[in-house]
Design an enzyme around this catalytic site. Structure first.
Site, PDB file in Angstrom:
ATOM      1  N   ASP A   1       0.858  -1.170   0.000  1.00  0.00           N
ATOM      2  CA  ASP A   1       0.000   0.000   0.000  1.00  0.00           C
ATOM      3  C   ASP A   1       0.911   1.242   0.000  1.00  0.00           C
ATOM      4  OD1 ASP A   1      -2.284   1.741   0.597  1.00  0.00           O
ATOM      5  OD2 ASP A   1      -1.522   1.746   2.664  1.00  0.00           O
ATOM      6  N   LEU A   2       0.351   2.415  -0.294  1.00  0.00           N
ATOM      7  CA  LEU A   2       1.146   3.647  -0.280  1.00  0.00           C
ATOM      8  C   LEU A   2       0.937   4.439   1.023  1.00  0.00           C
ATOM      9  CD1 LEU A   2       0.690   4.833  -4.000  1.00  0.00           C
ATOM     10  CD2 LEU A   2       2.704   3.788  -2.961  1.00  0.00           C
ATOM     11  N   ASP A   3      -0.256   5.058   1.169  1.00  0.00           N
ATOM     12  CA  ASP A   3      -0.491   5.942   2.325  1.00  0.00           C
ATOM     13  C   ASP A   3      -0.397   5.182   3.653  1.00  0.00           C
ATOM     14  OD1 ASP A   3      -1.043   7.838   0.390  1.00  0.00           O
ATOM     15  OD2 ASP A   3      -3.199   7.915   0.763  1.00  0.00           O
TER      16      ASP A   3
ATOM     17  N   TRP B   1      -1.496  10.890   3.927  1.00  0.00           N
ATOM     18  CA  TRP B   1      -2.437  10.644   2.835  1.00  0.00           C
ATOM     19  C   TRP B   1      -2.083  11.593   1.705  1.00  0.00           C
ATOM     20  CZ3 TRP B   1      -5.663  10.722   7.577  1.00  0.00           C
ATOM     21  CH2 TRP B   1      -6.114   9.443   7.910  1.00  0.00           C
TER      22      TRP B   1
ATOM     23  N   LYS C   1      -9.979  -3.256  -2.498  1.00  0.00           N
ATOM     24  CA  LYS C   1      -8.669  -3.728  -2.978  1.00  0.00           C
ATOM     25  C   LYS C   1      -8.709  -5.124  -3.574  1.00  0.00           C
ATOM     26  CE  LYS C   1      -5.357  -0.601  -1.093  1.00  0.00           C
ATOM     27  NZ  LYS C   1      -4.145  -0.339  -0.320  1.00  0.00           N
TER      28      LYS C   1
ATOM     29  N   SER D   1      -3.030   0.974  -4.203  1.00  0.00           N
ATOM     30  CA  SER D   1      -3.531   2.081  -3.383  1.00  0.00           C
ATOM     31  C   SER D   1      -4.955   2.413  -3.782  1.00  0.00           C
ATOM     32  CB  SER D   1      -2.631   3.314  -3.565  1.00  0.00           C
ATOM     33  OG  SER D   1      -3.246   4.457  -2.999  1.00  0.00           O
ATOM     34  N   ARG D   2      -5.762   2.825  -2.794  1.00  0.00           N
ATOM     35  CA  ARG D   2      -7.141   3.224  -3.060  1.00  0.00           C
ATOM     36  C   ARG D   2      -7.270   4.734  -3.198  1.00  0.00           C
ATOM     37  NH1 ARG D   2     -11.108  -0.299   0.602  1.00  0.00           N
ATOM     38  NH2 ARG D   2     -12.362   1.481   0.011  1.00  0.00           N
TER      39      ARG D   2
HETATM   40 MG   LIG Z   1      -2.819   2.994   3.635  1.00  0.00          MG
END
Ligand SMILES: [Mg+2]
Length: 168
Positions: free
Chosen positions: A15-17, A24, A104, A73-74
Site C-alpha cells: 500500500d502507499l499511504d 495521505w 482492494k 492504493s485506493r
Molecule cells: Mg494505507
C-alpha cells in the site's frame, strides 16, 4: 534478503499511504511536487515530503534479490501518487501498479490477470484492516502494518507467508 527456507512470494505488494509514506497523498500536501537541488522532495508550498525511513531501502533490496514488487492504493489522487513515486525515484523498483479508489480485491484481481501469479504466491502489506481483511479472502498473505513498513514487518511477513504455504 534472508527469509528462511521454503517458497518465496512471487509478488510483493505494498500500500502507499501510511505504509510506504506517513501521510495521505490526497490531503496532506499540495501538488505539484518537485525536487530541490539537494534531492529533497517538496510540495508547492515547500513542505518537505518524506517516506518512512526503511521504505526505499526495502524496495531496493527486494528488487536486487529478484522479487517482483507492486503497489496497490485506493487513493483518488492517482496522478499525484504516481508523481511522488517518480520524485522519490522508486519506479525503477516497481513492476506493477494499481492506484485508484475501490475495494482492494479489484486491485488484486488485476494483478492476477496481468501477471498470472497465483494469490497464494502474493504477499501484501497495508495499514488498513479492511484491506487486509478483503485481500486475505483471495488467499493472499496479508500483513497489517501499524507504524509504516520497516524491516521487522518484512521479515515477520515473509515468515508468515512461509507458514501459510507450508500449511497442509
Ligand atoms: Mg494505507
Amino acid at each position: 534478503m534472508e527469509s528462511g527456507h521454503g517458497p518465496k512470494p512471487k509478488l510483493v505488494v505494498f500500500d502507499l499511504d501510511y505504509t510506504l509514506w506517513p501521510f495521505w497523498v490526497d490531503t496532506h500536501f499540495t501538488p505539484p511536487f518537485h525536487k530541490d537541488s539537494d534531492g529533497n522532495v517538496l510540495d508547492s508550498r515547500q513542505a518537505k515530503i518524506l517516506l518512512y525511513p526503511d521504505s526505499k531501502d526495502i524496495l531496493k533490496q527486494l528488487n536486487a534479490d529478484g522479487y517482483t514488487i507492486a503497489v496497490a492504493s485506493r487513493t483518488s489522487c492517482t496522478a499525484e501518487a504516481n508523481n511522488l513515486l517518480e520524485k522519490f525515484d522508486l519506479n525503477k523498483y516497481i513492476s506493477h501498479k494499481q492506484i485508484y479508489p475501490g475495494c482492494k480485491k479489484n486491485h488484486f484481481s488485476k494483478f492476477h490477470a496481468t501477471t498470472g501469479i497465483k494469490y497464494e504466491d502474493m504477499i501484501f502489506f497495508d495499514d488498513e484492516y479492511r484491506n487486509v481483511s478483503d485481500v486475505s479472502e483471495k488467499g493472499v498473505t496479508c500483513i497489517f502494518v501499524e507504524h509504516g513498513i520497516n524491516w521487522k514487518e518484512i521479515k515477520d511477513g515473509f515468515n508468515k507467508f512461509q507458514r501459510n504455504r507450508n500449511r497442509p
